[in-house]
Scaffold this motif. Structure first.
Motif, mmCIF file in Angstrom:
data_model
loop_
_atom_site.group_PDB
_atom_site.id
_atom_site.type_symbol
_atom_site.label_atom_id
_atom_site.label_comp_id
_atom_site.label_asym_id
_atom_site.label_seq_id
_atom_site.Cartn_x
_atom_site.Cartn_y
_atom_site.Cartn_z
ATOM 1 N N VAL A 182 -14.131 1.694 -4.371
ATOM 2 C CA VAL A 182 -13.062 1.069 -4.609
ATOM 3 C C VAL A 182 -12.531 1.001 -3.058
ATOM 4 O O VAL A 182 -12.689 2.417 -2.158
ATOM 5 C CB VAL A 182 -12.552 2.087 -5.488
ATOM 6 N N GLU A 183 -12.218 0.338 -2.633
ATOM 7 C CA GLU A 183 -12.103 -0.212 -1.239
ATOM 8 C C GLU A 183 -10.583 0.728 -0.762
ATOM 9 O O GLU A 183 -9.543 0.616 -1.223
ATOM 10 C CB GLU A 183 -11.365 -1.325 -0.429
ATOM 11 N N ALA A 184 -10.663 1.802 0.160
ATOM 12 C CA ALA A 184 -9.366 2.768 0.548
ATOM 13 C C ALA A 184 -8.426 2.264 1.144
ATOM 14 O O ALA A 184 -8.971 0.843 1.481
ATOM 15 C CB ALA A 184 -10.361 3.822 0.941
ATOM 16 N N PRO A 185 -7.239 2.196 1.324
ATOM 17 C CA PRO A 185 -6.434 1.842 1.485
ATOM 18 C C PRO A 185 -6.217 2.155 3.518
ATOM 19 O O PRO A 185 -7.325 2.561 3.494
ATOM 20 C CB PRO A 185 -4.727 2.431 1.455
ATOM 21 N N CYS A 186 -5.877 1.246 4.465
ATOM 22 C CA CYS A 186 -5.841 1.056 5.944
ATOM 23 C C CYS A 186 -5.190 2.052 6.115
ATOM 24 O O CYS A 186 -4.381 2.953 4.865
ATOM 25 C CB CYS A 186 -5.634 0.344 6.546
ATOM 26 N N VAL A 187 -5.620 2.721 7.310
ATOM 27 C CA VAL A 187 -5.131 4.459 7.635
ATOM 28 C C VAL A 187 -3.214 4.378 7.549
ATOM 29 O O VAL A 187 -3.227 5.312 7.218
ATOM 30 C CB VAL A 187 -5.990 3.815 8.685
ATOM 31 N N ASP A 188 -2.924 3.186 8.038
ATOM 32 C CA ASP A 188 -1.615 2.586 8.373
ATOM 33 C C ASP A 188 -0.900 3.132 6.901
ATOM 34 O O ASP A 188 0.524 3.524 7.368
ATOM 35 C CB ASP A 188 -1.625 1.545 8.758
ATOM 36 N N GLU A 189 -1.393 3.020 5.860
ATOM 37 C CA GLU A 189 -0.160 2.948 4.879
ATOM 38 C C GLU A 189 -0.690 5.092 4.411
ATOM 39 O O GLU A 189 0.239 5.224 4.219
ATOM 40 C CB GLU A 189 -1.633 3.506 3.399
ATOM 41 N N ARG A 237 2.165 15.383 -9.630
ATOM 42 C CA ARG A 237 2.513 15.485 -11.520
ATOM 43 C C ARG A 237 2.794 14.085 -11.941
ATOM 44 O O ARG A 237 1.783 13.735 -12.961
ATOM 45 C CB ARG A 237 2.847 16.679 -12.589
ATOM 46 N N GLY A 238 3.251 13.651 -11.086
ATOM 47 C CA GLY A 238 4.019 12.355 -11.926
ATOM 48 C C GLY A 238 2.708 11.440 -11.831
ATOM 49 O O GLY A 238 2.440 10.283 -13.001
ATOM 50 N N ASP A 239 2.066 10.702 -10.694
ATOM 51 C CA ASP A 239 1.135 10.338 -10.631
ATOM 52 C C ASP A 239 0.025 10.312 -11.369
ATOM 53 O O ASP A 239 -0.691 9.864 -11.901
ATOM 54 C CB ASP A 239 0.525 10.481 -8.512
ATOM 55 N N PHE A 240 -0.265 11.722 -11.322
ATOM 56 C CA PHE A 240 -1.126 12.262 -12.110
ATOM 57 C C PHE A 240 -0.780 12.433 -13.716
ATOM 58 O O PHE A 240 -1.867 11.694 -14.535
ATOM 59 C CB PHE A 240 -1.806 13.929 -12.465
ATOM 60 N N THR A 277 -9.416 5.859 -10.597
ATOM 61 C CA THR A 277 -9.127 5.352 -12.477
ATOM 62 C C THR A 277 -9.506 4.893 -13.256
ATOM 63 O O THR A 277 -10.139 4.763 -13.622
ATOM 64 C CB THR A 277 -7.631 5.979 -13.058
ATOM 65 N N GLU A 278 -9.453 3.241 -12.948
ATOM 66 C CA GLU A 278 -9.491 2.298 -13.884
ATOM 67 C C GLU A 278 -11.006 1.827 -13.537
ATOM 68 O O GLU A 278 -11.875 1.658 -14.294
ATOM 69 C CB GLU A 278 -8.984 0.979 -13.252
ATOM 70 N N ALA A 279 -11.592 2.074 -12.133
ATOM 71 C CA ALA A 279 -13.028 1.636 -12.058
ATOM 72 C C ALA A 279 -14.139 3.384 -12.275
ATOM 73 O O ALA A 279 -14.886 2.646 -13.624
ATOM 74 C CB ALA A 279 -13.736 2.527 -10.459
ATOM 75 N N VAL A 280 -13.768 4.022 -13.204
ATOM 76 C CA VAL A 280 -14.366 5.007 -13.797
ATOM 77 C C VAL A 280 -14.617 4.751 -15.437
ATOM 78 O O VAL A 280 -15.544 4.809 -16.247
ATOM 79 C CB VAL A 280 -13.420 6.550 -14.247
ATOM 80 N N LEU A 281 -13.093 4.228 -15.529
ATOM 81 C CA LEU A 281 -12.941 3.607 -17.091
ATOM 82 C C LEU A 281 -13.570 2.374 -17.715
ATOM 83 O O LEU A 281 -14.108 1.960 -18.158
ATOM 84 C CB LEU A 281 -11.399 3.096 -16.996
ATOM 85 N N LYS A 282 -14.161 1.695 -16.098
ATOM 86 C CA LYS A 282 -14.619 0.235 -16.669
ATOM 87 C C LYS A 282 -16.197 0.838 -16.354
ATOM 88 O O LYS A 282 -17.864 -0.297 -16.208
ATOM 89 C CB LYS A 282 -14.507 -0.587 -15.809
ATOM 90 N N GLN A 304 -6.251 15.360 2.717
ATOM 91 C CA GLN A 304 -6.350 13.513 2.307
ATOM 92 C C GLN A 304 -5.177 12.981 1.143
ATOM 93 O O GLN A 304 -4.486 14.393 0.765
ATOM 94 C CB GLN A 304 -7.294 13.241 1.261
ATOM 95 N N VAL A 305 -4.119 11.801 1.776
ATOM 96 C CA VAL A 305 -3.229 11.828 0.697
ATOM 97 C C VAL A 305 -3.568 10.298 0.305
ATOM 98 O O VAL A 305 -4.627 9.352 0.872
ATOM 99 C CB VAL A 305 -2.309 11.631 1.617
ATOM 100 N N TRP A 306 -3.928 10.048 -1.269
ATOM 101 C CA TRP A 306 -4.478 9.164 -1.466
ATOM 102 C C TRP A 306 -2.372 8.255 -2.577
ATOM 103 O O TRP A 306 -1.783 9.556 -2.503
ATOM 104 C CB TRP A 306 -4.756 8.917 -3.147
ATOM 105 N N THR A 307 -2.491 7.257 -1.984
ATOM 106 C CA THR A 307 -1.373 6.372 -2.316
ATOM 107 C C THR A 307 -1.461 6.182 -4.329
ATOM 108 O O THR A 307 -2.696 6.664 -4.484
ATOM 109 C CB THR A 307 -0.717 4.912 -2.016
ATOM 110 N N PHE A 308 -0.373 5.932 -5.028
ATOM 111 C CA PHE A 308 -0.518 6.172 -6.382
ATOM 112 C C PHE A 308 -1.876 4.745 -6.669
ATOM 113 O O PHE A 308 -1.878 5.070 -7.460
ATOM 114 C CB PHE A 308 0.964 5.864 -7.097
ATOM 115 N N GLY A 309 -1.339 3.485 -6.135
ATOM 116 C CA GLY A 309 -1.627 2.893 -6.159
ATOM 117 C C GLY A 309 -3.821 2.447 -5.625
ATOM 118 O O GLY A 309 -4.049 2.246 -6.994
ATOM 119 N N TYR A 310 -3.836 3.206 -4.846
ATOM 120 C CA TYR A 310 -5.433 3.435 -4.623
ATOM 121 C C TYR A 310 -5.608 5.124 -6.326
ATOM 122 O O TYR A 310 -7.472 4.345 -6.051
ATOM 123 C CB TYR A 310 -5.106 3.968 -4.011
ATOM 124 N N LEU A 311 -4.893 5.392 -6.117
ATOM 125 C CA LEU A 311 -5.358 6.388 -7.508
ATOM 126 C C LEU A 311 -5.475 5.587 -8.913
ATOM 127 O O LEU A 311 -6.875 5.962 -8.982
ATOM 128 C CB LEU A 311 -4.314 7.827 -7.626
#
Length: 217
Positions: A202-209, A47-50, A190-195, A179-186
């Motif tokens: 959008v380039e996804a984070p490396c798997v290690d993240e 909820r916080g990230d959303f 969102t910014e891409a859609v706004l634009k 899937q687990v998305w980091t806040f930065g990637y999420l």
């Protein structure tokens, strides 16, 4: 019927359970799901990230007509599930269909039905079925799965323990995806859609993240 919030909170019929009884119940539940090949698919949204990426940015104001309802993550989770099922349906043999079963959530059901009809305009999915939790074990399996996913992820983030969850490992052959998305990637999506850009570009984070929550059994 089984309710994960009661089970994990030791409320209702689960009040007073100890860890041994908890583990025994989980193992029996997994055994039943595997025996009957219950397919389950769930989406969990922090909820916080959303709030930070979707509502605080004003992105929800671009979505019409359900502006107020889109401030809640429920409909986002619903969209993810239906879109994933729709993609999965293309790989089913001719004449076989996926018929999703959803809980009777009165607050969002009207909008959910509209979204489902739009995504399923070609009829690749079966009719959307709305049920009470007592009617279908699939609902309870999804509830079980999402909470196992959530509690394991929360524990991993808080303690750093990356050991696999045996419950998730056992159920993984019957999951559509995880899937687990980091806040930065999420936020970038969102910014891409706004634009007006394609968020999938959008380039996804490396798997290690965010390494997989489970390992192959």
């Amino acid at each position: 019927g089984y309710h994960a919030t009661d089970f994990h909170g030791r409320r209702g019929e689960f009040r007073g359970w100890d860890d041994c009884r908890d583990t025994e119940f989980r193992n029996h539940a997994v055994g039943l799901f595997l025996k009957w090949k219950v397919k389950h698919h769930g989406v969990g949204i922090p909820r916080g990230d959303f709030q930070r990426s979707f509502t605080d940015t004003g992105f929800h104001l671009l979505l019409r007509p359900a502006v107020a309802k889109w401030k809640e993550p429920y409909l986002q989770a619903f969209q993810h599930i239906v879109t994933d099922l729709r993609a999965y349906a293309d790989h089913q043999p001719r004449g076989q269909y996926i018929r999703p079963i959803f809980d009777n959530c009165q607050e969002f059901l009207g909008q959910a039905k509209q979204d489902y009809a739009a995504i399923n305009s070609d009829g690749k999915l079966g009719c959307m079925y709305v049920a009470n939790a007592q009617e279908y074990p699939q609902l309870q399996a999804a509830d079980f799965l999402v909470w196992e996913y959530r509690t394991h992820l929360e524990r991993r983030l808080s303690t750093g323990d990356r050991s696999p969850n045996p419950i998730m490992a056992a159920l993984s052959p019957h999951m559509f995806n995880a899937q687990v998305w980091t806040f930065g990637y999420l936020r970038k999506r969102t910014e891409a859609v706004l634009k007006g850009e394609d968020p999938d570009a959008v380039e996804a984070p490396c798997v290690d993240e965010y390494p997989p929550l489970t390992t192959s059994p």
